[in-house]
Design a protein around this motif. Sequence first.
Motif, PDB file in Angstrom:
ATOM      1  N   TYR A  38      -3.461   9.423  13.061  1.00 10.88           N
ATOM      2  CA  TYR A  38      -4.627  10.231  13.418  1.00 10.88           C
ATOM      3  C   TYR A  38      -4.447  10.761  14.839  1.00 10.88           C
ATOM      4  O   TYR A  38      -4.273   9.986  15.776  1.00 10.88           O
ATOM      5  N   ARG A  39      -4.454  12.073  14.976  1.00 13.64           N
ATOM      6  CA  ARG A  39      -4.238  12.694  16.280  1.00 13.64           C
ATOM      7  C   ARG A  39      -5.326  13.735  16.575  1.00 13.64           C
ATOM      8  O   ARG A  39      -5.291  14.846  16.054  1.00 13.64           O
ATOM      9  N   PRO A  40      -6.276  13.348  17.407  1.00 15.48           N
ATOM     10  CA  PRO A  40      -7.337  14.298  17.767  1.00 15.48           C
ATOM     11  C   PRO A  40      -6.907  15.191  18.940  1.00 15.48           C
ATOM     12  O   PRO A  40      -6.185  14.734  19.824  1.00 15.48           O
ATOM     13  N   GLY A  74       3.160  17.087   9.640  1.00 18.18           N
ATOM     14  CA  GLY A  74       2.225  16.531  10.628  1.00 18.18           C
ATOM     15  C   GLY A  74       2.899  16.258  11.951  1.00 18.18           C
ATOM     16  O   GLY A  74       2.314  16.431  13.020  1.00 18.18           O
ATOM     17  N   ASP A  75       4.154  15.824  11.899  1.00 16.29           N
ATOM     18  CA  ASP A  75       4.910  15.580  13.124  1.00 16.29           C
ATOM     19  C   ASP A  75       5.049  16.877  13.915  1.00 16.29           C
ATOM     20  O   ASP A  75       4.753  16.939  15.112  1.00 16.29           O
ATOM     21  N   ILE A  76       5.484  17.923  13.230  1.00 13.80           N
ATOM     22  CA  ILE A  76       5.754  19.194  13.897  1.00 13.80           C
ATOM     23  C   ILE A  76       4.449  19.845  14.365  1.00 13.80           C
ATOM     24  O   ILE A  76       4.329  20.284  15.511  1.00 13.80           O
ATOM     25  N   SER A 117       1.657  18.524  15.063  1.00 14.06           N
ATOM     26  CA  SER A 117       0.921  17.854  16.133  1.00 14.06           C
ATOM     27  C   SER A 117       1.549  18.130  17.496  1.00 14.06           C
ATOM     28  O   SER A 117       0.842  18.129  18.506  1.00 14.06           O
ATOM     29  N   ASP A 118       2.838  18.406  17.560  1.00 12.50           N
ATOM     30  CA  ASP A 118       3.410  18.842  18.836  1.00 12.50           C
ATOM     31  C   ASP A 118       2.887  20.233  19.211  1.00 12.50           C
ATOM     32  O   ASP A 118       2.549  20.498  20.370  1.00 12.50           O
ATOM     33  N   LEU A 119       2.806  21.110  18.213  1.00 14.47           N
ATOM     34  CA  LEU A 119       2.268  22.448  18.472  1.00 14.47           C
ATOM     35  C   LEU A 119       0.800  22.347  18.898  1.00 14.47           C
ATOM     36  O   LEU A 119       0.368  22.994  19.859  1.00 14.47           O
TER      37      LEU A 119
END
Length: 338
Positions: free
Chosen positions: A104-106, A238-240, A242-244
């Motif tokens: 989970y990344r807010p 999701g990895d990519i 979330s960096d963006l």
Amino acid sequence: MTQTYRIAVIGGDGIGPEVTGAALEVVRAAGVAIEDTSYDLGAARFLRDGFVLDDATLEELRGFDAIMLGAVGPAIGDTRIPGGTLERGLLLKMRFGLDLYVNYRPFRGVPGSLAEGCEFAIVRENTEGPYAGEGGQLRRGTPHEIATQGSVNTRFGVERCVRYAFARAESARVPRLTLVHKTNVLTFAGDLWSRVVNEVATEYPNVEVDYHHVDAACIYLVENPQRYSVIVTDNLFGDILSDLAGAVSGGIGYAASANLNPDRTGASLFEPVHGAAHDIVGQNRANPLAAVSSAALMLEHLGEIEAARRVEAVVRGFNADPVVLGTSGIVKTLLESL
Ligand code: IPM
Ligand code: MN
């Protein structure tokens, strides 16, 4: 009686221990009692004695109320550790072994960022997809070599992640869930994800459901981030993404993450998204805000909702220049406004 939480702390490498130390200080100042046990894991430990993470240590970690992680990894340009050693051997071993199936990344767009004023979150499936490690190599190093790397998507794994995302979307400021995938090309996995989202959607009539292809989502995140509230997607997308998302929200220096086992069969792990930044170690230059935000997510997971909201609020209200204040100045400012 107030509870004392047992927290495993993996400070790790570079600025990792500085930011976890700062986060612990803020958590304690918010009135939550913590008994912390530190684990010396990461690049420095591996270089010293070859240890990454064994099963016995993993089982110890499982028993904590939560795990806090700073950052792991060698300095840029240090090639002594073969790629994948720490990623697969430490980070993914914990994600898989403790069944931390949601990442989970807010995100909150800070002033001056492309996503200024926007709030959204990415719910990333965290134990399957291409990360599962399906595949192999044949005839390596010959002209006829073969490498395959499959993507594992189970009904069980997709559904539990999608359910978590719907629950988040239901209580979000804007109750909207966007599935991000590549259903036009990855038709097998895409079909499973779409069907699961549409099925679970019938249980959440108040949540608006949307779908974007991952390439289009990259454009919208930059040009129109207010389209998003909660995004649900597979492990690699999701990895990519979330960096963006971190970049458009003001940099991954602010991005928090929670590797969650919502069923609580293993301790959940909380970490800032940023790396070890070896170049600024010990200079009072590490920005602990992402680690503090991750600690707020930890408090929420522990059920310390009031403390979580207070910690979140002081990070949100922080409007000084982190570069000018330095690590200790940032912590001091946060403590004063708690
Ligand atoms: C992340 C990181 C990890 C990942 C790496 C370090 C294995 O990039 O947490 O986003 O790919 O998940
Ligand atoms: Mn990443």
